[in-house]
Design a protein around this motif. Structure first.
Motif, PDB file in Angstrom:
ATOM      1  N   LEU A 165     -12.056   3.196   8.176  1.00 24.88           N
ATOM      2  CA  LEU A 165     -11.422   2.721   6.945  1.00 24.88           C
ATOM      3  C   LEU A 165     -10.979   3.910   6.107  1.00 24.88           C
ATOM      4  N   PRO A 166      -9.682   4.061   5.895  1.00 21.64           N
ATOM      5  CA  PRO A 166      -9.258   5.050   4.906  1.00 21.64           C
ATOM      6  C   PRO A 166      -9.874   4.670   3.554  1.00 21.64           C
ATOM      7  N   SER A 167     -10.111   5.654   2.709  1.00 27.80           N
ATOM      8  CA  SER A 167     -10.617   5.338   1.371  1.00 27.80           C
ATOM      9  C   SER A 167      -9.513   4.649   0.578  1.00 27.80           C
ATOM     10  N   ILE A 168      -9.902   3.683  -0.213  1.00 28.83           N
ATOM     11  CA  ILE A 168      -8.918   2.924  -0.986  1.00 28.83           C
ATOM     12  C   ILE A 168      -8.856   3.460  -2.409  1.00 28.83           C
ATOM     13  N   ASP A 169      -7.655   3.690  -2.890  1.00 33.33           N
ATOM     14  CA  ASP A 169      -7.448   3.911  -4.318  1.00 33.33           C
ATOM     15  C   ASP A 169      -6.648   2.727  -4.844  1.00 33.33           C
ATOM     16  N   ASN A 170      -6.595   2.613  -6.148  1.00 34.50           N
ATOM     17  CA  ASN A 170      -5.912   1.455  -6.738  1.00 34.50           C
ATOM     18  C   ASN A 170      -4.521   1.839  -7.220  1.00 34.50           C
TER      19      ASN A 170
ATOM     20  N   VAL B 171       0.846  -1.205   0.000  1.00 33.72           N
ATOM     21  CA  VAL B 171       0.000   0.000   0.000  1.00 33.72           C
ATOM     22  C   VAL B 171       0.873   1.243   0.000  1.00 33.72           C
ATOM     23  N   GLU B 172       0.249   2.367  -0.270  1.00 35.10           N
ATOM     24  CA  GLU B 172       0.943   3.644  -0.231  1.00 35.10           C
ATOM     25  C   GLU B 172       0.038   4.654   0.464  1.00 35.10           C
ATOM     26  N   PHE B 173       0.542   5.249   1.532  1.00 34.81           N
ATOM     27  CA  PHE B 173      -0.236   6.238   2.271  1.00 34.81           C
ATOM     28  C   PHE B 173      -0.082   7.585   1.586  1.00 34.81           C
ATOM     29  N   THR B 174      -1.097   8.430   1.718  1.00 27.36           N
ATOM     30  CA  THR B 174      -0.969   9.778   1.158  1.00 27.36           C
ATOM     31  C   THR B 174      -0.831  10.766   2.310  1.00 27.36           C
TER      32      THR B 174
ATOM     33  N   VAL C  58      -5.555   5.818   1.149  1.00 22.82           N
ATOM     34  CA  VAL C  58      -4.464   4.849   1.071  1.00 22.82           C
ATOM     35  C   VAL C  58      -4.639   4.081  -0.242  1.00 22.82           C
ATOM     36  N   ALA C  59      -3.575   3.986  -1.006  1.00 25.81           N
ATOM     37  CA  ALA C  59      -3.670   3.253  -2.273  1.00 25.81           C
ATOM     38  C   ALA C  59      -3.133   1.833  -2.076  1.00 25.81           C
TER      39      ALA C  59
ATOM     40  N   VAL D   7      -1.354   5.422  -9.775  1.00 24.41           N
ATOM     41  CA  VAL D   7      -2.464   5.433  -8.823  1.00 24.41           C
ATOM     42  C   VAL D   7      -3.744   5.861  -9.531  1.00 24.41           C
ATOM     43  N   GLN D   8      -4.763   5.073  -9.330  1.00 18.71           N
ATOM     44  CA  GLN D   8      -6.058   5.343  -9.953  1.00 18.71           C
ATOM     45  C   GLN D   8      -7.029   5.666  -8.825  1.00 18.71           C
ATOM     46  N   ARG D   9      -7.559   6.886  -8.844  1.00 22.60           N
ATOM     47  CA  ARG D   9      -8.440   7.287  -7.757  1.00 22.60           C
ATOM     48  C   ARG D   9      -9.812   6.659  -7.923  1.00 22.60           C
ATOM     49  N   TYR D  10     -10.317   6.092  -6.843  1.00 21.87           N
ATOM     50  CA  TYR D  10     -11.650   5.499  -6.867  1.00 21.87           C
ATOM     51  C   TYR D  10     -12.689   6.488  -6.358  1.00 21.87           C
TER      52      TYR D  10
END
Ligand code: UDP
Ligand code: MN
Length: 473
Positions: free
Chosen positions: A147-152, A124-127, A251-252, A160-163
């Motif tokens: 739950l942090p929002s998940i991106d891909n 994962v990668e935190f922002t 978080v991705a 990184v693809q924002r969901y």
């Protein structure tokens, strides 16, 4: 006074997150990563981004749980690297045998000392700014699972693809899926607000360490993968807490197509799902058995002992599953009207089953039996005969049902709600009897045309008999 929006996005204020302020005094977090045979570089990316994007005074420690990996680079090289780069910050926990992700997370929790624990996949990668909103929500109320929002992160390019902002729901097999946030969230018109969620995807969640212990962590009787993410959602809601997704914390996560461990996760998800059903779902447990097309009695899967989990539910005085469905997951479809489910077979053609066939044809067919979703037949109290995998939320289509349109000799497969004639979609059926349409009196039968194959047709009844694999008493 309304605060000024700095940037609009599709009629909504996009930058509310940046306008939010958080206290400097927030609880400290232990970040727990679990891994098995993950690439060293990927684990280190996760660790670096945790260190770089979590304020130093809020990061108690990082815990790496090695679920008995085989790769040599994950042994001494990993440990030497992290201790040198981040002295005193990183703890490494080694499982002596492969425990699966559920018990691996529990091992990480045992080693943690922070007031708050965060559980993450090791890819994962935190922002920047991910931690403050999360810790702030837990500081306000220790019974919130956040739950942090998940991106891909695309696995081939690491792009990184924002969901979209979403809640995390699931199907009756207990496979998780993204669902639309609840209506009141949309109505509030503020995309920075927390999103109530029935469950979690599971690759990223944060919870007060002691509270997590009080509600029984994850179910240690679950193996390998799956189900624990739904269990925690149901449990926390039923036993006095809540679960929410925070759009302002991101978080991705790398979605990988192939897993570097036991590839039969379907089996383990099924087994773990049955544990959830048996402990938490009361009468709705039938839905999980229907979804997996398993008989309620003797499903032939050893789910282990669930008595401790049932005792936990009792000791925490948790509410019942009906309450949860009504209040937390109201959009989930219910199938209490089911009388019989499973493969539907004819006595004249034993090796083929009723099958939904190609979706675009809208007719049922016969196909060699395999018992998966396309062959899941379901006969209801109303006399409907549905065919196909169970539906999930009311925003998505339900399974279609068999209709005799009185003209075609082919049985139609349509959305029952859209069929006006109430009789043409109803069928008389008892196990090992005919399937006869209530409107036309025609029967569903098979016609054997020798080398030309077997057809499924509607015609005057000749006495053919059908059985659906499982019945509900
Ligand atoms: N994992 C583990 N032991 C297992 C299986 C999985 O520790 O037996 C870990 C895995 O390394 C990962 C997390 O559990 O960090 C979730 O697995 P994965 O990423 O494969 O699931 P996905 O995110 O694809 O659903
Ligand atoms: Mn993952």
């Amino acid at each position: 006074m309304k605060c000024r929006c700095l940037e609009w996005e599709g009629g909504r204020c996009a930058l509310r997150c940046k306008e939010l302020k958080y206290s400097k005094e927030l609880p400290q977090i232990s970040i727990i990563f679990i891994f098995v045979n993950e690439a060293l570089s990927v684990i280190l990316r996760s660790v670096h981004s945790a260190v770089n994007h979590t304020p130093t005074h809020l990061l108690k420690e990082i815990i790496l749980v090695d679920d008995n990996s085989d790769e040599e680079e994950l042994k001494a090289p990993l440990e030497e690297y992290v201790h040198k780069r981040y002295p005193g910050l990183v703890k490494v926990v080694r499982n002596q045998k492969r425990e699966g992700l559920i018990r691996a997370r529990i091992e990480g929790w045992k080693a943690a000392t922070g007031q708050v624990t965060g559980f993450f996949d090791a890819h994962v990668e935190f922002t920047a700014g991910w931690a403050e909103p999360v810790l702030s929500r837990i500081q306000e109320n220790r019974k919130r699972v956040i739950l942090p929002s998940i991106d891909n992160i695309k696995q081939d390019t690491f792009e990184v693809q924002r969901y979209e902002n979403s809640a995390h729901g699931y199907s009756w097999e207990l496979w998780c899926m993204y669902i639309s946030p609840p209506k009141d969230w949309w109505d509030a018109g503020d995309p920075s607000l927390p999103i109530r969620t029935p469950a979690m995807i599971g690759c990223s969640f944060v919870v007060n360490r002691k509270f997590f212990g009080e509600i029984g962590l994850l179910d240690p009787g679950m193996d390998v993968y799956g189900g624990e993410n739904i269990e925690l959602g149901i449990k926390v809601w039923l036993c006095g807490g809540s679960m929410e997704v925070l759009p302002c914390s991101r978080v991705a996560h790398i979605e990988r197509k192939k897993k570097p461990y036991n590839s039969n996760i379907g089996f383990y998800t099924k087994r773990n799902a049955l544990r959830v059903a048996e402990v938490w779902m009361d009468d709705y447990k039938s839905h999980v058995y229907i979804a997996w097309n398993l008989p309620l009695e003797n499903p032939g899967i050893d789910i282990g002992d669930v008595s401790e989990r049932r005792a936990l539910r009792k000791s925490l005085k948790c509410k019942n599953f009906q309450w949860y469905l009504d209040h937390v997951y109201p959009e989930m479809r219910r199938y209490n009207n089911t009388i019989a489910y499973g493969e539907l077979r004819n006595n004249k053609a034993k090796d083929v089953c009723l099958d939904q066939g190609p979706l675009e044809n809208h007719t049922a067919i016969l196909y060699p039996c395999h018992g998966w979703g396309p062959q899941l037949a379901r006969y209801t109290k109303e006399g409907f005969l549905h065919l196909g995998a169970l539906g999930t939320t009311t925003l998505l289509p339900d399974t279609r049902c068999l209709v005799d349109n009185s003209k075609s000799r082919l049985p139609q497969l349509l959305d029952c709600d859209k069929v006006k004639s109430s009789l043409y979609k109803r069928w008389n059926f008892i196990q090992n009897g005919a399937i006869m349409n209530k409107g036309t009196g025609r029967c569903l039968e098979v016609e054997n045309r020798g080398l030309a194959g077997i057809d499924l047709i509607l015609r005057s009844c000749t006495g053919q008999r059908w059985t659906i694999k499982n019945s509900i008493k």
